[in-house]
Design an enzyme around this catalytic site. Structure first.
Site, PDB file in Angstrom:
ATOM      1  N   GLN A 153       0.848  -1.195   0.000  1.00 35.74           N
ATOM      2  CA  GLN A 153       0.000   0.000   0.000  1.00 35.74           C
ATOM      3  C   GLN A 153       0.883   1.244   0.000  1.00 35.74           C
ATOM      4  OE1 GLN A 153      -2.252   1.608   3.461  1.00 35.74           O
ATOM      5  NE2 GLN A 153      -4.078   1.245   2.230  1.00 35.74           N
TER       6      GLN A 153
ATOM      7  N   TYR B 148      -6.253  10.486   3.980  1.00 36.68           N
ATOM      8  CA  TYR B 148      -4.881  10.834   3.562  1.00 36.68           C
ATOM      9  C   TYR B 148      -4.947  11.593   2.232  1.00 36.68           C
ATOM     10  CZ  TYR B 148      -3.686   7.951   7.479  1.00 36.68           C
ATOM     11  OH  TYR B 148      -3.607   7.460   8.761  1.00 36.68           O
TER      12      TYR B 148
ATOM     13  N   ARG C   3      -7.306  -6.219  12.245  1.00 35.66           N
ATOM     14  CA  ARG C   3      -7.001  -6.540  13.645  1.00 35.66           C
ATOM     15  C   ARG C   3      -7.007  -8.039  13.944  1.00 35.66           C
ATOM     16  NH1 ARG C   3     -11.201  -2.185  15.778  1.00 35.66           N
ATOM     17  NH2 ARG C   3     -12.047  -2.713  13.714  1.00 35.66           N
TER      18      ARG C   3
HETATM   19  C1  LIG Z   1      -2.813  -1.029  13.968  1.00 39.64           C
HETATM   20  C2  LIG Z   1      -3.551  -0.647  12.719  1.00 39.64           C
HETATM   21  C3  LIG Z   1      -2.858  -0.117  11.632  1.00 39.64           C
HETATM   22  C4  LIG Z   1      -3.537   0.214  10.468  1.00 39.64           C
HETATM   23  N1  LIG Z   1      -2.826   0.678   9.398  1.00 39.64           N
HETATM   24  C5  LIG Z   1      -3.463   0.904   8.216  1.00 39.64           C
HETATM   25  C6  LIG Z   1      -2.730   1.259   7.054  1.00 39.64           C
HETATM   26  O1  LIG Z   1      -1.505   1.355   7.059  1.00 39.64           O
HETATM   27  N2  LIG Z   1      -3.441   1.492   5.925  1.00 39.64           N
HETATM   28  C7  LIG Z   1      -4.813   1.357   5.857  1.00 39.64           C
HETATM   29  O2  LIG Z   1      -5.407   1.551   4.804  1.00 39.64           O
HETATM   30  N3  LIG Z   1      -5.517   0.999   6.941  1.00 39.64           N
HETATM   31  C8  LIG Z   1      -4.879   0.756   8.093  1.00 39.64           C
HETATM   32  N4  LIG Z   1      -5.603   0.324   9.181  1.00 39.64           N
HETATM   33  C9  LIG Z   1      -7.060   0.072   9.009  1.00 39.64           C
HETATM   34  C10 LIG Z   1      -7.321  -1.376   8.597  1.00 39.64           C
HETATM   35  O3  LIG Z   1      -6.729  -1.719   7.367  1.00 39.64           O
HETATM   36  C11 LIG Z   1      -8.834  -1.667   8.496  1.00 39.64           C
HETATM   37  O4  LIG Z   1      -9.379  -0.848   7.475  1.00 39.64           O
HETATM   38  C12 LIG Z   1      -9.569  -1.436   9.811  1.00 39.64           C
HETATM   39  O5  LIG Z   1      -8.779  -1.826  10.922  1.00 39.64           O
HETATM   40  C13 LIG Z   1     -10.887  -2.184   9.885  1.00 39.64           C
HETATM   41  O6  LIG Z   1     -10.691  -3.581   9.733  1.00 39.64           O
HETATM   42  P1  LIG Z   1     -10.698  -4.618  10.993  1.00 39.64           P
HETATM   43  O7  LIG Z   1     -12.014  -4.413  11.705  1.00 39.64           O
HETATM   44  O8  LIG Z   1     -10.598  -5.968  10.377  1.00 39.64           O
HETATM   45  O9  LIG Z   1      -9.567  -4.263  11.872  1.00 39.64           O
HETATM   46  C14 LIG Z   1      -4.943   0.024  10.371  1.00 39.64           C
HETATM   47  C15 LIG Z   1      -5.635  -0.493  11.477  1.00 39.64           C
HETATM   48  C16 LIG Z   1      -4.957  -0.848  12.628  1.00 39.64           C
HETATM   49  C17 LIG Z   1      -5.722  -1.430  13.784  1.00 39.64           C
END
Ligand SMILES: Cc1cc2nc3c(=O)[nH]c(=O)nc-3n(C[C@H](O)[C@H](O)[C@H](O)COP(=O)(O)O)c2cc1C
Length: 358
Positions: free
Chosen positions: A99, A169, A318
């Protein structure tokens, strides 16, 4: 089970319908180089039988850096370090994607060399930044930086890139009428607000091999007054498809939004898939392979989402921090729900990790 059925993505085949969505690792050195602990994390993920693995956001220009420990892809000097990472995936069947991002106004001023750029000079109350409105020359510089970054990822051995056009962003700032108040060729209506991303995609297509995957993570909605609406997101997604986008992942929210991208405390099935409706509408209108992200936890709900045709792929973030081997456990019927409790304590600037396991 449809979850474990393969899906063609261009000339590649995802071995199943799961995506490890981009997750900032907070494990790079000050220059954005992935180090030893980064390699350990990806070694585990490469063994997890995940259809598509997407890295955390890597900045394409030094003033696009948002977080300490964030990786970079702004210089050819970084390619050898990334080759060490892609080497881990050589024997894995996962499609491996980086990404790439520019933070725009969502950057921590400490640790960012500046100047802080945005489509318009709209201050950010969360990051406490007052950005400068970008000139057209600076917009061209950013377009060029994204295209060069994509070329570097290909050279480093990735199968594709994901443009970060979500979560507020820089590219998402351009799409959003809340942060983009320009009246030149890069603002004014949705087509012009999308133009920077269209030019990036077209430029990347001219640089990379034809099988290289060009994907984007897009907000289905900003959830902020005056921000991107679902209809505008659909219009942008159609323009990106026409420019040559291969795959889209639908998320939502920005740092200043009341309803964020990473919602806490998902305790029951009704709270899962919180951007599913947006994915369904965009998939229906745009018709390219679509991943839905946000709160997917139980196999039953994932199956139902895929079977209903609301999405082609399901992304999780997560749950894979806590259980990189989650899919092996799903497949063996050991468990039918991720054990992540969505507490968000995994946002650890000393390295992403599940707080409950430390
Ligand atoms: C620790 C952490 C780091 C993340 N870093 C990014 C990232 O670098 N780029 C991005 O698009 N989303 C990032 N996210 C968002 C996740 O990709 C995702 O969209 C969001 O956590 C919801 O999905 P989940 O419920 O499965 O965690 C991050 C989320 C967490 C918790």
């Amino acid at each position: 089970m449809i979850s474990f059925k393969p899906l063609s993505v261009k000339k590649f085949q995802a071995m199943n319908r799961f995506v490890r969505s981009a997750t900032c690792e907070y494990l790079a050195d000050n220059d954005g180089r992935p180090g030893k602990r980064f390699l350990e994390l990806y070694k585990e993920l490469s063994r997890g039988n995940i259809g598509i693995v997407i890295t955390g956001f890597a900045y394409v220009m030094p003033n696009g850096k948002s977080a300490p420990g964030q990786t970079g892809i702004y210089s050819d000097d970084l390619i050898p370090s990334w080759k060490e990472v892609t080497k881990l995936f050589r024997d894995s069947n996962s499609i491996f994607i980086m990404q790439i991002v520019h933070g725009g106004r969502q950057v921590r001023p400490k640790g960012n060399p500046g100047p802080i750029w945005a489509p318009s000079a709209v201050p950010d109350s969360k990051y406490k930044t007052q950005p400068l409105e970008m000139t057209e020359t600076q917009i061209k510089e950013v377009i060029d930086a994204f295209i060069k970054a994509a070329g570097r990822t290909e050279e480093a051995g990735f199968n594709g890139i994901q443009l970060h056009v979500a979560h507020g962003y820089l590219l998402s700032q351009f799409l959003s009428p809340y942060t983009n108040r320009r009246t030149d060729d890069y603002g004014g209506d949705q087509e012009k607000r999308t133009r920077i991303v269209v030019e990036i995609i077209k430029g990347i297509k001219q640089t990379v091999n034809e099988k290289f995957i060009i994907s984007a993570k897009l907000n289905g909605e900003d959830f902020i007054e005056g921000g991107l609406t679902l209809n505008q997101a659909i219009e942008s997604a159609k323009l990106l498809k026409d420019a040559g986008l291969d795959l889209i992942e639908i998320s939502g929210g920005m740092a200043e939004s009341k309803l964020g991208s990473v919602r806490k405390d998902i305790a029951n099935i009704d709270q899962e898939g919180y951007f599913r409706d947006h994915a369904r509408e965009i998939r229906k209108e745009v018709g390219i392979p679509t991943a839905s992200v946000g709160g997917y936890r139980t196999l039953e709900f994932i199956e139902q989402t895929l079977r209903s045709g609301d999405a082609d792929l399901i992304s999780l973030c997560r749950p894979f921090i806590r259980e990189p081997d989650l899919l092996l456990k799903f497949k063996e019927n050991e468990i039918d729900k991720a054990s992540c409790i969505s507490c968000n304590k995994c946002f650890n600037l000393r390295g992403v990790s599940c707080w409950h396991l430390v």
